[in-house]
Design a protein around this motif. Structure first.
Motif, PDB file in Angstrom:
ATOM      1  N   MET A   1       0.810  -1.185  -0.187  1.00 57.22           N
ATOM      2  CA  MET A   1      -0.036   0.060   0.051  1.00 57.22           C
ATOM      3  C   MET A   1       0.907   1.314   0.114  1.00 57.22           C
ATOM      4  O   MET A   1       1.810   1.401   0.696  1.00 57.22           O
ATOM      5  N   LYS A   2       0.493   2.190  -0.803  1.00 57.05           N
ATOM      6  CA  LYS A   2       1.240   3.412  -0.904  1.00 57.05           C
ATOM      7  C   LYS A   2       0.918   4.464   0.042  1.00 57.05           C
ATOM      8  O   LYS A   2      -0.166   4.768   0.442  1.00 57.05           O
ATOM      9  N   PRO A   3       1.765   4.935   0.836  1.00 59.25           N
ATOM     10  CA  PRO A   3       1.420   5.996   1.950  1.00 59.25           C
ATOM     11  C   PRO A   3       0.687   7.157   1.503  1.00 59.25           C
ATOM     12  O   PRO A   3       0.940   7.502   0.586  1.00 59.25           O
ATOM     13  N   THR A   4      -0.270   7.414   2.295  1.00 62.36           N
ATOM     14  CA  THR A   4      -0.851   8.523   2.106  1.00 62.36           C
ATOM     15  C   THR A   4      -0.101   9.872   2.245  1.00 62.36           C
ATOM     16  O   THR A   4       0.783   9.678   2.771  1.00 62.36           O
ATOM     17  N   ARG A   5      -0.608  11.091   2.101  1.00 62.89           N
ATOM     18  CA  ARG A   5       0.368  12.262   2.209  1.00 62.89           C
ATOM     19  C   ARG A   5      -0.480  13.318   3.054  1.00 62.89           C
ATOM     20  O   ARG A   5      -0.145  14.536   2.929  1.00 62.89           O
ATOM     21  N   ALA A 197      -0.075   2.357   5.740  1.00 64.49           N
ATOM     22  CA  ALA A 197       1.277   2.658   5.223  1.00 64.49           C
ATOM     23  C   ALA A 197       1.876   4.012   5.728  1.00 64.49           C
ATOM     24  O   ALA A 197       3.151   4.245   6.347  1.00 64.49           O
ATOM     25  N   GLU A 198       1.142   5.002   5.854  1.00 67.66           N
ATOM     26  CA  GLU A 198       1.560   6.351   6.461  1.00 67.66           C
ATOM     27  C   GLU A 198       2.075   6.419   7.849  1.00 67.66           C
ATOM     28  O   GLU A 198       2.719   6.612   8.199  1.00 67.66           O
TER      29      GLU A 198
END
Length: 416
Positions: A1-5, A197-198
């Protein structure tokens, strides 16, 4: 999963408040002329007014830092922004030396704790490498906020008079606080927009701000902590010249008009922001302590050269170089606070900033006294500042700076 920002929106809050704080803080230096004329103040009295902010800011730093560590930055930041904005607006109601001194003292008390709590906020919301860059961006923003203030104040005074200009600046702070309260969450895990993920990316940062290593007083009495505070005092002693006496210096020493002074004042403050930004971009393999030592030596040397300047252009260029050089040390100082302070990050930052603002009280007052002595001059003031800067370099010889590990580059997104 790609981290949110989501964390980058927090950076946006930090940058916008840094700019706002310095706009409200620096406004009085450009308004010094009309204020002095309206209230009948001489240089010694104006120096006392400049110093009132630094004195109260210093006295209230540690209590506000402790509150941020105990109650959380959301609650503390919102309250102090509203408080200092009220006294910013009230500046326009001053009628004599005493009333102005009291208002500026209370304004300084309101701003106390701003940057220690912003440092804690960035620490718990950013991984280490991103935090280093965010600190550099934040301090660049303070200088750029200060840089746009002289022309901004000049326009405000021209259109509305100095009294109503301060009211407008105060309203800006209230708007920021209301928006901050409606969107910011104290902890990443409390924000539903932050994904797993974040959260994993921020796990080390969350551990850092909860890590205990003795009481806060025991931390502050360590020799390393005391040296860090003293070196920050040294740079702040020089830096306060830019936001207090510089417009007067340009007018008296170089015969500049109010409009010319406002324009010339932009460059040194802008270059200070550039110095902070460059500090964050220096490769991590370069020892931060050596950067700080070099910065202080450059500041002291350039201050000794200014009296030899042959025209105002040369003087401003030297002042800009001083501002750039000195501000190379600022992000380094604040990131060292995080590494030393851990659980007491805000308290450590507040203590360092307390020393800085004792210099904010002392420097303008001493400057006023120097200028009031017929046997001394602006050059004597510059020589005193040079000596203080060289002592700052000496302090850094004995400070051990924990070097951050490399992290992905920071990409700043707009505020939430």
């Amino acid at each position: 999963m790609k981290p949110t920002r989501v964390r980058y929106g927090v950076v946006g809050f930090a940058l916008s408040l840094a700019i706002l704080a310095y706009v409200q803080r620096v406004a009085i230096s450009q308004a010094a002329g009309p204020i002095s004329a309206d209230l009948g103040l001489d240089k010694v009295e104006m120096g006392l007014i400049f110093g009132a902010f630094g004195l109260s800011y210093a006295l209230f730093e540690i209590p506000m830092g402790l509150l941020g560590d105990k109650l959380g930055v959301r609650r503390v930041l919102a309250q102090i922004v509203i408080l200092w904005s009220f006294f910013t607006a009230l500046t326009g109601a001053a009628w004599n030396l005493t009333s102005m001194w009291i208002i500026r003292f209370l304004f300084g008390a309101g701003e106390a704790g701003c940057f220690p709590n912003l440092t804690r906020m960035l620490t718990q919301w950013l991984p280490r490498g991103e935090r280093v860059k965010a600190q550099a961006l934040m301090w660049a923003s303070t200088r750029w906020g200060a840089a746009v203030t002289p022309p901004l104040v000049l326009v405000g005074i021209t259109l509305f008079g100095w009294r109503w200009a301060f009211v407008i600046f105060g309203l800006m702070g209230v708007v920021w606080a209301l928006f901050f309260l409606s969107r910011f969450k104290e902890r990443p895990q409390d924000n539903p927009k932050v994904n797993e993920a974040e959260l994993a990316l921020l796990a080390e940062s969350q551990a850092l701000v909860t890590q205990e290593h003795g009481g806060w007083l025991q931390l502050l009495l360590k020799p390393q902590a005391l040296l860090l505070m003293v070196q920050y005092f040294c740079w702040s002693y020089v830096w306060y010249f830019f936001v207090t006496w510089m417009p007067t210096y340009l007018g008296e020493a170089w015969g500049q008009s109010a409009a010319e002074t406002a324009g010339l004042s932009v460059l040194p403050l802008f270059m200070g922001g550039a110095g902070s930004l460059v500090s964050g971009m220096i490769p991590l393999r370069v020892p931060r302590r050596l950067v700080a030592i070099g910065a202080f030596i450059a500041v002291g040397s350039l201050l000794l050269i200014i009296p030899q300047a042959t025209n105002v252009g040369v003087a401003i260029a030297l002042l800009a170089a001083i501002s750039f050089s000195g501000d190379l040390s600022v992000p380094i100082s604040w990131n060292t606070c995080v590494e030393m302070g851990k659980r007491y990050t805000a308290t450590m930052g507040a203590s360092m900033n307390m020393f800085a603002n004792f210099s904010g009280f002392l420097a303008p007052v001493v400057g006023g006294m120097i200028l009031a002595d017929a046997t001394k001059s602006w050059n004597f003031m510059l020589y005193v500042m040079a000596g203080v800067a060289f002592f700052g370099a000496f302090c850094w010889l004995f400070i051990k700076v924990p070097e951050p590990d490399p992290e992905p580059d920071l990409v700043v997104a707009p505020a939430l």
